[in-house]
Design an enzyme around this catalytic site. Structure first.
Site, PDB file in Angstrom:
ATOM      1  N   ASP A  19      29.084  12.445  -9.551  1.00  0.00           N
ATOM      2  CA  ASP A  19      30.533  13.094 -10.382  1.00  0.00           C
ATOM      3  C   ASP A  19      30.524  12.984 -12.218  1.00  0.00           C
ATOM      4  O   ASP A  19      29.571  12.588 -12.127  1.00  0.00           O
ATOM      5  CB  ASP A  19      31.912  12.137 -10.510  1.00  0.00           C
ATOM      6  CG  ASP A  19      33.272  12.458 -10.326  1.00  0.00           C
ATOM      7  OD1 ASP A  19      33.978  13.657 -10.433  1.00  0.00           O
ATOM      8  OD2 ASP A  19      34.214  11.084 -10.031  1.00  0.00           O
ATOM      9  N   HIS A  36      28.287  22.048 -13.805  1.00  0.00           N
ATOM     10  CA  HIS A  36      27.845  22.263 -12.707  1.00  0.00           C
ATOM     11  C   HIS A  36      26.546  22.848 -12.258  1.00  0.00           C
ATOM     12  O   HIS A  36      25.070  22.208 -11.359  1.00  0.00           O
ATOM     13  CB  HIS A  36      28.384  23.482 -11.720  1.00  0.00           C
ATOM     14  CG  HIS A  36      30.243  22.229 -11.111  1.00  0.00           C
ATOM     15  ND1 HIS A  36      30.482  21.073 -11.287  1.00  0.00           N
ATOM     16  CD2 HIS A  36      31.091  22.851 -11.880  1.00  0.00           C
ATOM     17  CE1 HIS A  36      31.271  20.851 -11.412  1.00  0.00           C
ATOM     18  NE2 HIS A  36      32.352  22.077 -11.082  1.00  0.00           N
ATOM     19  N   SER A  64      34.148  18.773  -1.684  1.00  0.00           N
ATOM     20  CA  SER A  64      34.861  17.951  -0.908  1.00  0.00           C
ATOM     21  C   SER A  64      36.101  18.843  -0.250  1.00  0.00           C
ATOM     22  O   SER A  64      36.571  20.030  -0.859  1.00  0.00           O
ATOM     23  CB  SER A  64      35.845  16.503  -1.551  1.00  0.00           C
ATOM     24  OG  SER A  64      36.708  17.426  -2.341  1.00  0.00           O
ATOM     25  N   GLU A  66      39.374  18.630  -0.910  1.00  0.00           N
ATOM     26  CA  GLU A  66      40.146  18.552  -1.882  1.00  0.00           C
ATOM     27  C   GLU A  66      40.226  19.570  -3.155  1.00  0.00           C
ATOM     28  O   GLU A  66      40.629  20.224  -3.876  1.00  0.00           O
ATOM     29  CB  GLU A  66      40.518  17.040  -2.740  1.00  0.00           C
ATOM     30  CG  GLU A  66      41.465  15.968  -1.517  1.00  0.00           C
ATOM     31  CD  GLU A  66      40.349  15.788  -0.401  1.00  0.00           C
ATOM     32  OE1 GLU A  66      38.642  15.994  -0.383  1.00  0.00           O
ATOM     33  OE2 GLU A  66      40.670  15.900   1.050  1.00  0.00           O
ATOM     34  N   LEU A 130      12.067  13.113   4.105  1.00  0.00           N
ATOM     35  CA  LEU A 130      13.384  13.059   3.909  1.00  0.00           C
ATOM     36  C   LEU A 130      14.537  13.959   4.525  1.00  0.00           C
ATOM     37  O   LEU A 130      14.054  15.296   4.599  1.00  0.00           O
ATOM     38  CB  LEU A 130      13.323  13.440   1.946  1.00  0.00           C
ATOM     39  CG  LEU A 130      15.125  13.413   1.156  1.00  0.00           C
ATOM     40  CD1 LEU A 130      15.072  11.836   1.332  1.00  0.00           C
ATOM     41  CD2 LEU A 130      15.124  13.865   0.483  1.00  0.00           C
ATOM     42  N   SER A 195      37.189   8.076  -2.631  1.00  0.00           N
ATOM     43  CA  SER A 195      37.286   9.264  -2.121  1.00  0.00           C
ATOM     44  C   SER A 195      36.549  10.259  -1.031  1.00  0.00           C
ATOM     45  O   SER A 195      36.595  11.541  -1.050  1.00  0.00           O
ATOM     46  CB  SER A 195      36.770  10.874  -3.459  1.00  0.00           C
ATOM     47  OG  SER A 195      37.136   9.626  -5.031  1.00  0.00           O
ATOM     48  N   GLU A 206      26.706  -1.165   0.680  1.00  0.00           N
ATOM     49  CA  GLU A 206      26.767  -1.719  -0.220  1.00  0.00           C
ATOM     50  C   GLU A 206      27.460  -0.260  -1.139  1.00  0.00           C
ATOM     51  O   GLU A 206      26.931   0.938  -1.702  1.00  0.00           O
ATOM     52  CB  GLU A 206      25.756  -1.935  -0.505  1.00  0.00           C
ATOM     53  CG  GLU A 206      25.439  -3.720  -0.198  1.00  0.00           C
ATOM     54  CD  GLU A 206      25.951  -4.071  -0.264  1.00  0.00           C
ATOM     55  OE1 GLU A 206      26.211  -4.529  -1.424  1.00  0.00           O
ATOM     56  OE2 GLU A 206      26.638  -5.514   1.228  1.00  0.00           O
TER      57      GLU A 206
HETATM   58  C1  FPP Z   1      31.861  16.333  -9.331  1.00  0.00           C
HETATM   59  O1  FPP Z   1      31.454  17.115 -11.208  1.00  0.00           O
HETATM   60  C2  FPP Z   1      31.216  17.808  -8.350  1.00  0.00           C
HETATM   61  C3  FPP Z   1      31.503  18.448  -8.315  1.00  0.00           C
HETATM   62  C4  FPP Z   1      32.612  18.472  -7.220  1.00  0.00           C
HETATM   63  C5  FPP Z   1      30.362  19.721  -7.474  1.00  0.00           C
HETATM   64  C6  FPP Z   1      29.393  19.456  -7.629  1.00  0.00           C
HETATM   65  C7  FPP Z   1      27.497  20.141  -7.258  1.00  0.00           C
HETATM   66  C8  FPP Z   1      27.063  20.460  -7.476  1.00  0.00           C
HETATM   67  C9  FPP Z   1      25.755  18.898  -8.212  1.00  0.00           C
HETATM   68  C10 FPP Z   1      26.283  21.471  -7.650  1.00  0.00           C
HETATM   69  C11 FPP Z   1      25.913  22.326  -6.158  1.00  0.00           C
HETATM   70  C12 FPP Z   1      25.144  20.881  -4.731  1.00  0.00           C
HETATM   71  C13 FPP Z   1      23.882  21.036  -4.562  1.00  0.00           C
HETATM   72  C14 FPP Z   1      23.363  20.193  -3.741  1.00  0.00           C
HETATM   73  C15 FPP Z   1      22.846  22.272  -5.326  1.00  0.00           C
HETATM   74  P1  FPP Z   1      33.563  17.397 -11.015  1.00  0.00           P
HETATM   75  O2  FPP Z   1      33.358  18.027 -11.403  1.00  0.00           O
HETATM   76  O3  FPP Z   1      34.582  16.451 -10.162  1.00  0.00           O
HETATM   77  O4  FPP Z   1      33.284  16.360 -12.295  1.00  0.00           O
HETATM   78  P2  FPP Z   1      34.724  15.863 -13.471  1.00  0.00           P
HETATM   79  O5  FPP Z   1      34.971  14.692 -12.278  1.00  0.00           O
HETATM   80  O6  FPP Z   1      33.881  14.953 -14.492  1.00  0.00           O
HETATM   81  O7  FPP Z   1      35.647  17.382 -14.203  1.00  0.00           O
END
Ligand code: FPP
Length: 242
Positions: A19, A36, A64, A66, A130, A195, A206
């Protein structure tokens, strides 16, 4: 001579709620998608570092059920970062012995992306240094509902008796079949919610919460969290042994 105390074993399965990408970018006056992109770079770094820390299973929450509520631009942007990750990282993952799997409901994803996902799953199926699992269009409640429907269908068809609906039977119908439950779940960015992530599987996991935004989460911070995990006592509902 006193023997040095052996280091506690590392958690076998670490799951991460990544996050804070959006805030990381907004804090710098940049579009959220830059966060991102930076977040995807962090995924690569953590994936490379994890096996050296003794981690055998790593699960990351990428999108997600959502997250569709976000703007079309952001949703399409995340999907394209994700597709590029699969295409560009395939060789490296294979050379590092990483088996890649996906959990979540794929049916709503672009068919081309679904093909990319199945292709890399097949290509890396023989590796086990892994086990990397990416949760995409994933929601814990949605996963449990889909498994419950599958069980109900088997009962309706006469293939399963209600008394055979055990924890093991349920686990076998979840997206995570064959994957051990997470020992440690980390959430970045200072939020202390779970979430809808691994709702069934995290029953005895944990939790660690860090205020670091995901694009700043380093292998060093992961190593420090693993040390803290090693000092915890996990009782699984029992009592501490004397
Ligand atoms: C949460 O930050 C992040 C996401 C919802 C997207 C995660 C996606 C990646 C890291 C890129 C692709 C994934 C892989 C596996 C290569 P947020 O947008 O909710 O941040 P905020 O809470 O600050 O708005």
């Amino acid at each position: 001579m006193p023997q040095p105390t052996p280091a506690p074993p590392p958690p076998e399965h670490v799951a991460i709620i990544m996050d804070g990408n959006g805030r990381w970018a907004t804090n710098r006056g940049w579009p959220r998608l830059v966060g991102h992109r930076k977040g995807a770079e962090r995924v690569k770094q953590i994936v490379s570092a994890a096996p050296e820390m003794g981690i055998k299973w790593l699960t990351v929450y990428a999108f997600s059920t959502e997250n569709w509520k976000r703007s079309t631009e952001e949703v399409l942007g995340i999907m394209s970062i994700f597709a590029r990750y699969i295409q560009r990282e395939a060789d490296r993952l294979a050379s590092e012995g990483v088996r890649l799997r996906f959990i979540g409901d794929r049916s709503r994803l672009d068919p081309k992306l679904q093909r990319l996902m199945s292709g890399i799953e097949e290509r890396t199926a023989g590796f086990s240094r892994l086990n990397l699992t990416v949760a995409i269009n994933y929601g814990g409640r949605d996963e449990i509902l889909r498994a419950a429907r599958a069980l109900a269908q088997e009962v309706a068809d006469g293939r399963l008796a209600p008394c055979d609906i055990t924890e093991a039977a349920m686990a076998e119908r979840l997206d995570t079949r064959g994957i051990p439950d997470p020992d440690l779940i980390i959430r970045t960015s200072g939020e202390t919610r779970t979430s809808n992530f691994l709702v069934w599987q995290a029953a005895y996991g944990e939790y660690e919460f860090t205020s670091t935004l995901w694009p700043d989460f380093s292998p060093d911070e992961l190593a420090a969290i693993l040390v803290r995990f090693g000092n915890r006592q996990r009782r699984f509902g029992g009592v501490t042994p004397k």
